[in-house]
Design a protein around this motif. Structure first.
Motif, PDB file in Angstrom:
ATOM      1  N   GLU A 195       0.812  -1.116   0.038  1.00  0.00           N
ATOM      2  CA  GLU A 195       0.061   0.162  -0.018  1.00  0.00           C
ATOM      3  C   GLU A 195       1.010   1.164  -0.158  1.00  0.00           C
ATOM      4  OE1 GLU A 195      -0.254  -2.571   2.301  1.00  0.00           O
ATOM      5  OE2 GLU A 195      -2.579  -3.171   1.992  1.00  0.00           O
ATOM      6  N   ILE A 235       2.578   1.715  -3.402  1.00  0.00           N
ATOM      7  CA  ILE A 235       1.563   2.149  -4.185  1.00  0.00           C
ATOM      8  C   ILE A 235       1.460   3.734  -4.278  1.00  0.00           C
ATOM      9  CG2 ILE A 235      -0.944   2.265  -4.956  1.00  0.00           C
ATOM     10  CD1 ILE A 235      -0.998  -0.533  -4.428  1.00  0.00           C
ATOM     11  N   GLN A 243       2.503   6.146  -7.256  1.00  0.00           N
ATOM     12  CA  GLN A 243       1.488   6.931  -7.910  1.00  0.00           C
ATOM     13  C   GLN A 243       1.845   8.564  -7.960  1.00  0.00           C
ATOM     14  OE1 GLN A 243      -1.384   5.588  -9.024  1.00  0.00           O
ATOM     15  NE2 GLN A 243      -1.472   7.425 -10.248  1.00  0.00           N
ATOM     16  N   TYR A 276       4.369   2.667 -14.012  1.00  0.00           N
ATOM     17  CA  TYR A 276       3.326   1.866 -14.271  1.00  0.00           C
ATOM     18  C   TYR A 276       3.520   0.505 -13.995  1.00  0.00           C
ATOM     19  CZ  TYR A 276       0.589   5.565 -16.447  1.00  0.00           C
ATOM     20  OH  TYR A 276      -0.269   6.837 -16.531  1.00  0.00           O
ATOM     21  N   CYS A 286       3.609  -0.381 -10.121  1.00  0.00           N
ATOM     22  CA  CYS A 286       2.336  -0.024  -9.739  1.00  0.00           C
ATOM     23  C   CYS A 286       1.561  -1.237  -9.903  1.00  0.00           C
ATOM     24  CB  CYS A 286       1.858   1.143 -10.090  1.00  0.00           C
ATOM     25  SG  CYS A 286       0.786   1.903  -8.972  1.00  0.00           S
ATOM     26  N   GLY A 287       1.471  -1.822 -11.336  1.00  0.00           N
ATOM     27  CA  GLY A 287       0.778  -3.023 -11.474  1.00  0.00           C
ATOM     28  C   GLY A 287       1.137  -4.087 -10.897  1.00  0.00           C
ATOM     29  N   TYR A 290      -0.388  -4.008  -7.142  1.00  0.00           N
ATOM     30  CA  TYR A 290      -1.630  -4.441  -7.003  1.00  0.00           C
ATOM     31  C   TYR A 290      -1.639  -5.871  -7.422  1.00  0.00           C
ATOM     32  CZ  TYR A 290      -3.480   0.540  -7.180  1.00  0.00           C
ATOM     33  OH  TYR A 290      -3.869   1.810  -6.851  1.00  0.00           O
ATOM     34  N   LEU A 347      -5.523  -7.206  -6.308  1.00  0.00           N
ATOM     35  CA  LEU A 347      -6.436  -6.265  -6.940  1.00  0.00           C
ATOM     36  C   LEU A 347      -6.003  -6.194  -8.292  1.00  0.00           C
ATOM     37  CD1 LEU A 347      -6.105  -3.300  -4.392  1.00  0.00           C
ATOM     38  CD2 LEU A 347      -7.890  -5.008  -4.225  1.00  0.00           C
ATOM     39  N   GLY A 400      -8.013  -5.900 -11.184  1.00  0.00           N
ATOM     40  CA  GLY A 400      -8.451  -4.804 -12.165  1.00  0.00           C
ATOM     41  C   GLY A 400      -7.210  -3.842 -12.235  1.00  0.00           C
ATOM     42  N   LYS A 401      -6.966  -3.300 -11.009  1.00  0.00           N
ATOM     43  CA  LYS A 401      -6.292  -2.216 -11.071  1.00  0.00           C
ATOM     44  C   LYS A 401      -4.704  -2.651 -11.395  1.00  0.00           C
ATOM     45  CE  LYS A 401      -8.386   0.471  -7.371  1.00  0.00           C
ATOM     46  NZ  LYS A 401      -8.142   1.011  -6.107  1.00  0.00           N
ATOM     47  N   ILE A 452      -4.814  -2.232 -15.417  1.00  0.00           N
ATOM     48  CA  ILE A 452      -4.853  -1.053 -15.953  1.00  0.00           C
ATOM     49  C   ILE A 452      -3.502  -0.493 -16.060  1.00  0.00           C
ATOM     50  CG2 ILE A 452      -5.488   1.201 -15.769  1.00  0.00           C
ATOM     51  CD1 ILE A 452      -8.203   0.349 -14.308  1.00  0.00           C
ATOM     52  N   ASN A 453      -2.680  -0.711 -14.851  1.00  0.00           N
ATOM     53  CA  ASN A 453      -1.242  -0.003 -14.912  1.00  0.00           C
ATOM     54  C   ASN A 453      -0.438  -0.794 -15.764  1.00  0.00           C
ATOM     55  OD1 ASN A 453      -0.756   2.063 -12.517  1.00  0.00           O
ATOM     56  ND2 ASN A 453      -2.514   0.458 -11.860  1.00  0.00           N
TER      57      ASN A 453
END
Length: 650
Positions: free
Chosen positions: A193, A196, A200, A224, A227-228, A231, A236, A238-239, A242-243
């Motif tokens: 956490e 991230i 970010q 990116y 961060c991916g 997650y 997580l 889905g997030k 995205i990254n």
């Protein structure tokens, strides 16, 4: 530039051209610039520095360019007196030190990397190049992170971050660099956490820029994909996708096939965790078909091995995992070896290939043991580097103070004849003050001598030899237990060496670690006990670190010498009438005529007395020692006691 120098430079440039990322035109331009006799050396240095930035880190070409930069900078520093030019040449020399540190970091030579970074930071500080100095401090934090010293790593990074945030508008690149590095360190500690949060911050800054440079685009791509990954570890998915897809687009745009392959690998892992095994396999096969290096390919092999393990196709799984494992060994990549061997152990067990399973189990055991030994060596290397650097600084300061004091003595003598009594009094006051500063420096040097003596090489190598002997004799659990204590003791001494006070609880813990290693060295020839009397909470009493260790060492080394039968050593910390007392007693041979009140205990007594006086501000402390007698009047050991200065915090 002479014809000989031009010839050598041209030969070097021909070699360098094989090792640069830049295009042929850029290399030709560099050759023309360096061989032009009309150009100033600052222009040559700027071009060389740019070429170093474009070269492959650690490659022969990069190292040759870096040495050329240092040679030109040093030659000009020797002959120029212009302050502005000296500052420019010093910057290039400091950059050379930073580049050397990077090369040693890639070779996993941590002591050399830290040594060159300290030189770079010191030189940047000297010429007041604070921006460059703080980037070097960030790199020092990265090196500390590499040896798992997260505390020092984070301290370096926040030092740089505090500086950059004083003028945030002008230092956004520096702030972004720190945030990205902090994210990686927190991820290593599985604090995803927080990782991230910092990743970010980097993404928000870079996406707010209207136009990104090539370096900034690569930094955004890395943010990116990192961060991916964070997650993904938090499940997580889905997030994570995205990254990772954003990173994939940027890496494809830049034509970076190696990083593109890693993106496919990460996305495949997400799909696999979602149960979409067919999609995952297709992505991994696509990753393998791209033009990439061996390490990204190994990651794809290992992930495919995991996928086929989940599909219960054990033969395919073992085949892919073995390929990844072999590449990891060839590349000396511990992360690849650890992941592949862990999965191979599971696959071999289920496939009833017990020989292979045993091989992987033994490999993992060695990997863990070597990791602990490496951690101890790195911690010890840090302690030695710190001591060497501080010793050198103290020596320089001490000499400077003594020279200044001697000069002032002459001024005092001269002022008695030429100046008024008031002027003479002023110089006398100044001289006296500097003598006090010399005294403080000498006390610090005594303190450093004591701290280094806690971990002398004889003790270290004997400890490691004994631990290795336990391993060879099949006593792995005992060896690991002692290795853990040795590693903790090394870290405790390293961390406490910079502290003025530590808790009594921490001091006792360190004593127990130290004595447990000594008992191994002395083959359990003595028993040891620590007692705390009239103290409800040892964590509330703070005392100078490692104050008692010399007396414990003397009790073991001299008290147990020639001792017949089982030895006993007892340490007591007691609190009486607002006084904290230390007492150590043994049942050894007592003081002989040769060493009574001298010899083995004199140096420890002297150093401890100096430290006691330093902490107490001149207050008298007495170290009491006495020989113990048995019922027949024969020597039955020694008892030593003294009062310890302390701070009480409830």
């Amino acid at each position: 530039m002479t014809q000989i120098k031009q010839f050598i430079l041209l030969a070097l440039l021909c070699f360098i051209s094989c090792n640069l990322y830049a295009q042929d035109k850029a290399i030709d331009s560099l050759k023309r610039v360096l061989l032009n006799p009309k150009l100033h050396d600052t222009t040559r240095l700027a071009k060389i520095s740019s070429a170093v930035d474009q070269s492959i880190p650690g490659s022969p070409g990069s190292e040759i360019l870096n040495e050329m930069m240092a040679e030109i900078a040093l030659e000009n520093l020797k002959k120029t007196g212009d302050q502005e030019l000296r500052k420019k040449y010093s910057k290039y020399l400091a950059a050379y030190y930073s580049n050397k540190a990077g090369a040693y970091q890639m070779k996993r030579d941590i002591p050399e990397a830290l040594s060159y970074l300290d030189k770079s930071i010191s030189l940047f500080r000297k010429i007041n190049a604070t921006d460059e100095m703080n980037y070097a401090i960030i790199n020092k934090g990265i090196v500390y992170s590499q040896i798992n010293d997260k505390q020092k790593a984070i301290q370096c990074l926040f030092t740089a971050l505090t500086y950059f945030e004083k003028q945030p508008e002008e230092n956004q690149d520096g702030i972004s660099y720190v945030n990205s590095t902090l994210a990686t360190i927190y991820s290593d500690q599985k604090m995803y956490e927080k990782a991230i949060l910092y990743a970010q911050k980097t993404i928000d800054y870079l996406t707010s820029e209207k136009q990104l440079s090539g370096d900034q685009e690569f930094q955004l791509s890395e943010a990116y994909i990192n961060c991916g990954t964070y997650y993904l570890n938090l499940k997580l998915y889905g997030k994570a996708l995205i990254n990772l897809n954003k990173a994939l687009l940027l890496f494809r745009k830049a034509g970076n096939t190696s990083s593109t392959s890693i993106c496919f690998n990460k996305i495949a892992q997400v799909k696999m965790e979602q149960g979409k095994l067919q999609e995952s396999e297709a992505l991994l096969q696509e990753a393998l078909t791209s033009d990439q290096g061996e390490v990204p390919k190994a990651y794809a092999y290992i992930t495919l091995g995991d996928l086929f393990y989940r599909k219960k196709e054990l033969s395919k799984s073992e085949s892919y995992l073995t390929k990844g494992f072999e590449i990891g060994k060839a590349a000396r990549n511990l992360q690849l070896q650890e992941k592949a061997s862990e999965l191979l152990l599971k696959v071999s067990r289920e496939n009833r290939n017990f020989e292979k399973a045993l091989e992987m189990y033994e490999f993992q055991t060695k990997l863990k043991d070597s990791g602990k030994i490496e951690a101890s060596k790195n911690a010890l290397a840090q302690q030695q580097l710190k001591y060497d650097f501080e010793k050198k600084q103290l020596h320089l300061e001490l000499n400077a103070e003594k020279k200044e004091a001697a000069k002032n003595n002459w001024l005092i003598a001269l002022s008695g004849a030429l100046l008024l009594v008031l002027s003479g009094g002023y110089f006398y006051y100044r001289n006296n003050k500097q003598q006090q500063e010399i005294t403080v420096l000498e006390k610090d040097r005594i303190r450093q001598k004591l701290l280094l003596s806690q971990m002398n090489p004889h003790f270290i190598f004997n400890s490691i030899d004994n631990i290795q002997s336990l391993i060879i004799n099949g006593k792995e659990e005992t060896a690991i237990s002692y290795l853990d204590r040795f590693s903790r003791l090394t870290r405790q001494i390293l961390e406490n060496s910079g502290e003025n006070y530590i808790s009594l609880e921490e001091e006792v813990y360190m004593i127990e670690n130290y004595v447990s290693i000594q008992r191994l060295l002395y083959k359990d020839q003595f028993d040891f006990k620590v007692a705390i009397e009239n103290i409800a909470d040892a964590g509330s009493f703070f005392i100078p670190p490692m104050l008692t260790q010399p007396f414990i060492e003397n009790a073991i080394k001299h008290g147990m010498k020639n001792k017949a039968g089982k030895g006993e050593i007892k340490v007591v910390f007691s609190h009486t009438d607002d006084r904290l007392l230390f007492e150590i007693s043994d049942n050894g041979t007592g003081f002989s005529n040769e060493n009574k009140a001298s010899g083995h205990k004199s140096m420890a007594m002297k150093i401890t007395r100096e430290r006691l006086l330093n902490y107490a501000g001149g207050r008298h402390f007495e170290v009491v020692s006495e020989s113990r007698k048995d019922a027949e009047g024969q020597p039955a050991g020694v008892k030593i006691a003294f009062e310890i200065p302390y701070i009480y915090e409830n």
